[in-house]
Design a protein around this motif. Structure first.
Motif, PDB file in Angstrom:
ATOM      1  N   SER A 261      28.598  -1.490  -4.255  1.00 46.83           N
ATOM      2  CA  SER A 261      27.993  -2.393  -5.223  1.00 46.83           C
ATOM      3  C   SER A 261      26.513  -2.074  -5.379  1.00 46.83           C
ATOM      4  CB  SER A 261      28.168  -3.850  -4.783  1.00 46.83           C
ATOM      5  OG  SER A 261      27.340  -4.130  -3.653  1.00 46.83           O
ATOM      6  N   ALA A 262      25.930  -2.527  -6.478  1.00 55.06           N
ATOM      7  CA  ALA A 262      24.498  -2.321  -6.704  1.00 55.06           C
ATOM      8  C   ALA A 262      23.681  -3.020  -5.623  1.00 55.06           C
ATOM      9  CB  ALA A 262      24.108  -2.839  -8.088  1.00 55.06           C
ATOM     10  N   ARG A 263      24.131  -4.204  -5.179  1.00 55.03           N
ATOM     11  CA  ARG A 263      23.405  -4.923  -4.137  1.00 55.03           C
ATOM     12  C   ARG A 263      23.449  -4.156  -2.814  1.00 55.03           C
ATOM     13  NH1 ARG A 263      21.437  -9.886  -3.697  1.00 55.03           N
ATOM     14  NH2 ARG A 263      22.405 -10.497  -5.684  1.00 55.03           N
ATOM     15  N   GLN A 264      24.608  -3.602  -2.482  1.00 48.73           N
ATOM     16  CA  GLN A 264      24.709  -2.819  -1.250  1.00 48.73           C
ATOM     17  C   GLN A 264      23.819  -1.582  -1.310  1.00 48.73           C
ATOM     18  OE1 GLN A 264      28.983  -2.492  -1.491  1.00 48.73           O
ATOM     19  NE2 GLN A 264      29.299  -3.757   0.335  1.00 48.73           N
ATOM     20  N   MET A 265      23.788  -0.930  -2.470  1.00 47.17           N
ATOM     21  CA  MET A 265      22.930   0.240  -2.621  1.00 47.17           C
ATOM     22  C   MET A 265      21.458  -0.148  -2.507  1.00 47.17           C
ATOM     23  SD  MET A 265      22.675   3.484  -3.057  1.00 47.17           S
ATOM     24  CE  MET A 265      24.246   4.075  -3.704  1.00 47.17           C
ATOM     25  N   ALA A 266      21.091  -1.282  -3.087  1.00 52.56           N
ATOM     26  CA  ALA A 266      19.706  -1.743  -2.980  1.00 52.56           C
ATOM     27  C   ALA A 266      19.346  -2.053  -1.529  1.00 52.56           C
ATOM     28  CB  ALA A 266      19.500  -2.982  -3.856  1.00 52.56           C
ATOM     29  N   SER A 267      20.289  -2.610  -0.774  1.00 52.21           N
ATOM     30  CA  SER A 267      20.046  -2.875   0.646  1.00 52.21           C
ATOM     31  C   SER A 267      19.835  -1.574   1.411  1.00 52.21           C
ATOM     32  CB  SER A 267      21.229  -3.647   1.245  1.00 52.21           C
ATOM     33  OG  SER A 267      21.363  -4.918   0.644  1.00 52.21           O
ATOM     34  N   LEU A 268      20.596  -0.539   1.055  1.00 53.63           N
ATOM     35  CA  LEU A 268      20.406   0.775   1.675  1.00 53.63           C
ATOM     36  C   LEU A 268      19.012   1.323   1.380  1.00 53.63           C
ATOM     37  CD1 LEU A 268      23.820   2.577   1.056  1.00 53.63           C
ATOM     38  CD2 LEU A 268      22.742   2.189   3.267  1.00 53.63           C
ATOM     39  N   LEU A 269      18.561   1.159   0.138  1.00 59.29           N
ATOM     40  CA  LEU A 269      17.238   1.634  -0.222  1.00 59.29           C
ATOM     41  C   LEU A 269      16.148   0.870   0.525  1.00 59.29           C
ATOM     42  CD1 LEU A 269      17.705   2.118  -4.081  1.00 59.29           C
ATOM     43  CD2 LEU A 269      17.538   3.902  -2.336  1.00 59.29           C
ATOM     44  N   GLN A 270      16.336  -0.425   0.723  1.00 53.29           N
ATOM     45  CA  GLN A 270      15.367  -1.201   1.497  1.00 53.29           C
ATOM     46  C   GLN A 270      15.303  -0.707   2.931  1.00 53.29           C
ATOM     47  OE1 GLN A 270      17.040  -5.145   0.434  1.00 53.29           O
ATOM     48  NE2 GLN A 270      14.983  -5.671  -0.259  1.00 53.29           N
ATOM     49  N   GLN A 271      16.460  -0.413   3.506  1.00 53.16           N
ATOM     50  CA  GLN A 271      16.483   0.127   4.865  1.00 53.16           C
ATOM     51  C   GLN A 271      15.811   1.491   4.913  1.00 53.16           C
ATOM     52  OE1 GLN A 271      17.379  -1.213   7.753  1.00 53.16           O
ATOM     53  NE2 GLN A 271      17.905  -3.155   6.772  1.00 53.16           N
ATOM     54  N   ALA A 272      16.046   2.295   3.892  1.00 52.66           N
ATOM     55  CA  ALA A 272      15.424   3.617   3.845  1.00 52.66           C
ATOM     56  C   ALA A 272      13.906   3.497   3.783  1.00 52.66           C
ATOM     57  CB  ALA A 272      15.948   4.398   2.639  1.00 52.66           C
TER      58      ALA A 272
END
Length: 293
Positions: A183-194
């Motif tokens: 999902s877009a939200r999951q991808m955004a969470s990955l980017l925040q972690q990155a």
């Protein structure tokens, strides 16, 4: 001129491209190719299409089986060095009872360089190999294969970062899949972690730079956003997406993700570019209508 990179022994290019004296270089040019097997056992790739003079285009083609490709690559490189080979290329493990001499060994480049090549030009074959390498490194007795080991490893890592993996679907680790999901939200969470990772600089620098290089080199240039974001693009039939980081006019960095799944997705590139541009302009104060309207 047409050529293969790297040079492959037994691969012939039959160029039927037509070059015209007028026209602008196309933004996304797709030529047609047809691989065939010749009587001599070589692979002939016939190219057709039209291209204005002075323009160039390139494409990654997979026209040979892995074993044949490796053999063609080795013999091609050996011949470039002035050597000759007799016999046939055979794939397999070295027999224990045969006395052999090790001629050379090679290793891939460092992970940072590999990830940069993957992300700048969206190389699905390389990212699949990276996915399998991850599985091979962390494989456990209960894992079915390297693919399963890679999926388990990634899901365990997501859990340590507080990211829910429910709904995420893995198949081969690359963008060439019809069933992989996030999902877009999951991808955004990955980017925040990155962004919070100690390796953030290396990952961000691997993403295409807006209006400057990689798959984003020809996008958002007219918006005056050159260098103002690092965005990974994604494209598949009926799919277009973007994910990465962009800065607003106050130099605040934002994670941005947008995905389109639709039969007309190929028409939405300008819409996705507009999303990036609007995030960039989000900090700009609203204009005031001095006429009072």
């Amino acid at each position: 001129h047409t050529w293969t990179e790297p040079t492959l022994n037994g691969v012939e290019i039959d160029n039927h491209m037509v070059f015209k004296d007028y026209g602008h270089c196309p933004r996304r040019y797709q030529f047609d190719y047809q691989p065939t097997l010749t009587d001599s056992g070589h692979t002939r790739i016939t190219l057709t299409g039209v291209l204005p003079k002075g323009c160039s285009t390139s494409s990654y083609l997979s026209v040979m089986e892995q074993g044949d490709y490796t053999g063609a690559l080795l013999t091609g490189l050996w011949q470039q060095l002035g050597g000759t080979l007799t016999g046939q290329i055979r794939q397999g493990l070295r027999p224990r009872d045969v006395d052999t001499e090790l001629l050379a060994t090679t290793s891939s480049r460092d992970l940072v360089t590999m990830v940069r090549d993957i992300n700048k030009w969206s190389n699905n074959v390389m990212v699949r190999q990276l996915f399998l390498s991850l599985g091979a490194k962390y494989r456990q007795p209960g894992d079915r294969d390297d693919l399963a080991a890679a999926e388990r490893t990634i899901r365990e890592w997501l859990e340590t970062k507080g990211i829910q993996s429910q709904g995420i679907v893995f198949e081969n680790g690359s963008g060439l899949s019809r069933i992989e999901r996030i999902s877009a939200r999951q991808m955004a969470s990955l980017l925040q972690q990155a962004w919070e990772s100690r390796f953030a600089a290396e990952l961000i620098a691997s993403l295409p730079l807006v209006a400057m290089d990689g798959t984003m080199r020809r996008r958002l240039g007219k918006a005056g956003m050159a260098g103002m974001g690092h965005i990974k693009t994604g494209s598949l039939r009926d799919v277009r997406s973007i994910a990465g980081f962009t800065r607003d006019e106050n130099n605040t960095t934002w994670a941005v993700v947008a995905m389109v799944n639709h039969s007309q997705a190929w028409r939405t590139e300008t819409i996705l570019d507009s999303v990036i541009e609007q995030v960039h302009l989000a900090a700009r104060p609203p204009s005031i209508d001095t006429a009072g309207h």
